[in-house]
Write an enzyme that holds these catalytic residues in place. Structure first.
Site, PDB file in Angstrom:
ATOM      1  N   ALA A  36      -8.932  -9.939  -0.217  1.00  0.00           N
ATOM      2  CA  ALA A  36      -9.340  -8.522  -0.113  1.00  0.00           C
ATOM      3  C   ALA A  36     -10.231  -8.266   1.097  1.00  0.00           C
ATOM      4  O   ALA A  36     -10.324  -7.137   1.573  1.00  0.00           O
ATOM      5  CB  ALA A  36     -10.068  -8.103  -1.383  1.00  0.00           C
ATOM      6  N   VAL A 135       3.728  -0.442 -15.646  1.00  0.00           N
ATOM      7  CA  VAL A 135       5.158  -0.702 -15.888  1.00  0.00           C
ATOM      8  C   VAL A 135       5.437  -2.199 -15.829  1.00  0.00           C
ATOM      9  O   VAL A 135       5.136  -2.871 -14.837  1.00  0.00           O
ATOM     10  CB  VAL A 135       6.044   0.018 -14.842  1.00  0.00           C
ATOM     11  CG1 VAL A 135       7.518  -0.228 -15.146  1.00  0.00           C
ATOM     12  CG2 VAL A 135       5.747   1.507 -14.807  1.00  0.00           C
ATOM     13  N   ILE A 139       4.909  -7.836 -13.749  1.00  0.00           N
ATOM     14  CA  ILE A 139       5.953  -7.777 -12.710  1.00  0.00           C
ATOM     15  C   ILE A 139       5.559  -6.720 -11.672  1.00  0.00           C
ATOM     16  O   ILE A 139       5.295  -5.577 -12.040  1.00  0.00           O
ATOM     17  CB  ILE A 139       7.327  -7.380 -13.309  1.00  0.00           C
ATOM     18  CG1 ILE A 139       7.734  -8.320 -14.447  1.00  0.00           C
ATOM     19  CG2 ILE A 139       8.390  -7.352 -12.220  1.00  0.00           C
ATOM     20  CD1 ILE A 139       9.017  -7.906 -15.159  1.00  0.00           C
ATOM     21  N   LYS A 208       7.400   4.291 -19.230  1.00  0.00           N
ATOM     22  CA  LYS A 208       7.580   3.413 -18.056  1.00  0.00           C
ATOM     23  C   LYS A 208       8.806   3.832 -17.244  1.00  0.00           C
ATOM     24  O   LYS A 208       8.780   3.812 -16.008  1.00  0.00           O
ATOM     25  CB  LYS A 208       7.721   1.966 -18.527  1.00  0.00           C
ATOM     26  CG  LYS A 208       6.438   1.423 -19.140  1.00  0.00           C
ATOM     27  CD  LYS A 208       6.703   0.145 -19.919  1.00  0.00           C
ATOM     28  CE  LYS A 208       5.434  -0.463 -20.489  1.00  0.00           C
ATOM     29  NZ  LYS A 208       5.683  -1.482 -21.500  1.00  0.00           N
TER      30      LYS A 208
END
Ligand code: NDP
Ligand code: HSE
Length: 441
Positions: A36, A135, A139, A208
């Site tokens: 980051a 969602v 993944i 989703k």
């Protein structure tokens, strides 16, 4: 790099996902800082039960039962909403945005139902709202749809996007366990929603799907137009008959572009057993995306649970940290398409959907019955792909008959079903389950 001031994060909720997020941020702090460019530090968290949270979080975190104290804290740069539900999540997120804070959330219900309002507020204020964890758990499907596939005209998206129901279907099939036993286990493992009927009745998957369709096709969130059917009416017989015919039944979310508009539907679906997605078991999720340039692509991983979901939340935190100082014009738009370039393509009603069907009926085992049924189907232009008749159970006069149809419009199928059910030789209701080939063409 490490001289930069840490970015301060306030968590709303320290349950399954909030707890996982804190654990992953602490465990991988050094790696995350290297990625980051500065430390991502959780400084405050809101919960309902302070005692439980204190034990888990340790003493270096300010805990409160007043979530508004987090969103109004001037030292916090990013608010992570992991409370769930519509209210007070909506009000808290809007307040955080009004205070100029970026927001990360795993709340698909909130995004699907209030996303348009929230994105507008964020755009006006020049802050980011990131929702990768909303969602398919861990993944990175939002990233794939929004950035990786950006060259493509997306043709369709189809996915197993609810871990709880996939876990239920797998465990019922493989271990012969009852629906209620497996649902209780999914709840114990932290997979299920606070109200598990959201999982079982397909509502969570429809949330989703709404989000993926918005990003894939560049349309506003339109959850109210999604067709939703869950797994509660699925029977063991249909699962077994489907297997015998070379299919698996999965709860799928399907978003498809057609000449007439967009199909947006969640329902149990027969898929050929040979497809990879048909073999996605347990809490695993998988999403197939068909783009005109790339063809079919598939994304697979854990769809629920503490650390898989935290993986997506932390990815958003890193993204927001990196883009924190960027001009809002240079950020990826919330829905991938520029906000003034969203399309008003209509969402089709389920009556207009075109697919193939599995129909099961109970027929008297006597001459002419099947001829009556096939005549009804032919009259409505529904062509039959396959038909099997099961032996009647011992002592019974009626047999299960299964028809697989070629593609037809849903309203024609419904008309045919009404006529078939009215035949004196047919008893009870006809079972209808939609089918999808999900081929790469
Ligand atoms: P949990 O029920 O495990 O955690 C909710 C947390 O929010 C708890 O810490 C609870 O506090 C706190 N909370 C609830 N209401 C308030 C309130 N009014 N004020 C302060 N704190 C409050 O939920 P999950 O972690 O499972 O889910 C969080 C979100 O993530 C939901 O939107 C869910 O849909 C989503 N999600 C969940 C996944 C999963 O696998 N569980 C996967 C992907 C997304 P307390 O514990 O003290 O009651
Ligand atoms: N209840 C959801 C599921 C959590 O089972 O998939 C992940 O979004």
């Amino acid at each position: 790099m490490n001289d930069m001031k840490p970015i301060n994060v306030g968590l709303l909720g320290l349950g399954t996902v909030g707890g996982g997020t804190l654990t992953v941020l602490r465990r991988n702090a050094a790696e995350i800082t290297r990625r980051a460019g500065r430390e991502i530090r959780v400084t405050m968290a809101a919960v309902r039960n302070l005692e439980k949270a204190r034990e888990f979080a340790g003493s270096d975190l300010i805990l409160t039962t007043h979530p508004e104290d987090v969103v109004n804290n001037p030292d916090i740069d990013i608010v992570v909403e992991l409370i769930g539900g519509y209210s007070p999540a909506r009000e808290l997120v809007l307040q955080a945005i009004a205070n100029g804070k970026h927001v990360v959330t795993a709340n698909k219900a909130l995004m699907a139902v209030h996303g348009n309002e929230i994105f507008k507020a964020a755009q006006d204020k020049g802050v980011m709202v990131a929702f990768e964890a909303a969602v398919a758990g861990g993944i990175p499907i939002i990233k794939a749809l929004r950035e990786g596939l950006t060259a493509n005209r997306i043709e369709w998206i189809a996915g197993i996007i609810n871990g709880t129901t996939n876990f239920i279907l797998s465990e019922m099939r493989d271990k012969g366990l009852s629906f209620d036993t497996v649902l209780a286990e999914a709840q114990r493992l932290g997979y299920a929603e606070a109200d598990p009927t959201f999982d079982v009745e397909g509502v969570d998957a429809a949330h989703k799907l709404t989000i993926m369709a918005a990003i894939g096709f560049g349309i506003p969130m339109q959850f109210d137009k999604a067709y939703t059917e869950g797994i509660s009416k699925l029977t063991r017989e249909d699962i077994a008959y489907a297997e015998g015919l070379g299919y698996r039944i999965k709860l799928l979310g399907i978003a498809k572009r057609t000449d007439k508009g967009i199909e947006l539907r969640v329902h149990p679906t027969l898929i050929p057993a040979k497809r990879l997605i048909a073999n996605v078991e347990g809490v695993m999720n998988a999403v197939l995306v068909k783009g005109d340039a790339v063809g079919a692509t598939m994304y697979y991983g854990r769809g629920a649970g503490a650390e898989p979901t935290a993986s997506a939340v932390v990815a958003d935190l890193v993204d927001v940290t990196r883009m924190h100082t960027a001009d809002p014009e240079h950020r990826v738009p919330h829905l991938a398409f520029q906000p003034d370039a969203l399309s008003d393509e209509p969402i089709l009603s389920i009556d207009e959907v075109r697919t193939s069907y599995y129909l099961r009926l109970k027929a008297h085992d006597k001459p002419g019955v099947l001829a009556d049924v096939t005549r009804i189907l032919a009259d409505l232009d529904i062509s039959i792909d396959a038909m099997i008749q099961k032996e009647p159970a011992e002592g019974e006069q009626q047999a299960d008959v299964i028809f697989l149809t070629h593609q037809a419009v849903e309203k024609s199928i419904n008309r045919a079903i009404a006529k078939i059910e009215a035949l004196p030789s047919i008893s009870g209701k006809v079972t209808k389950i939609r089918m999808e080939e999900l081929g790469s063409n």
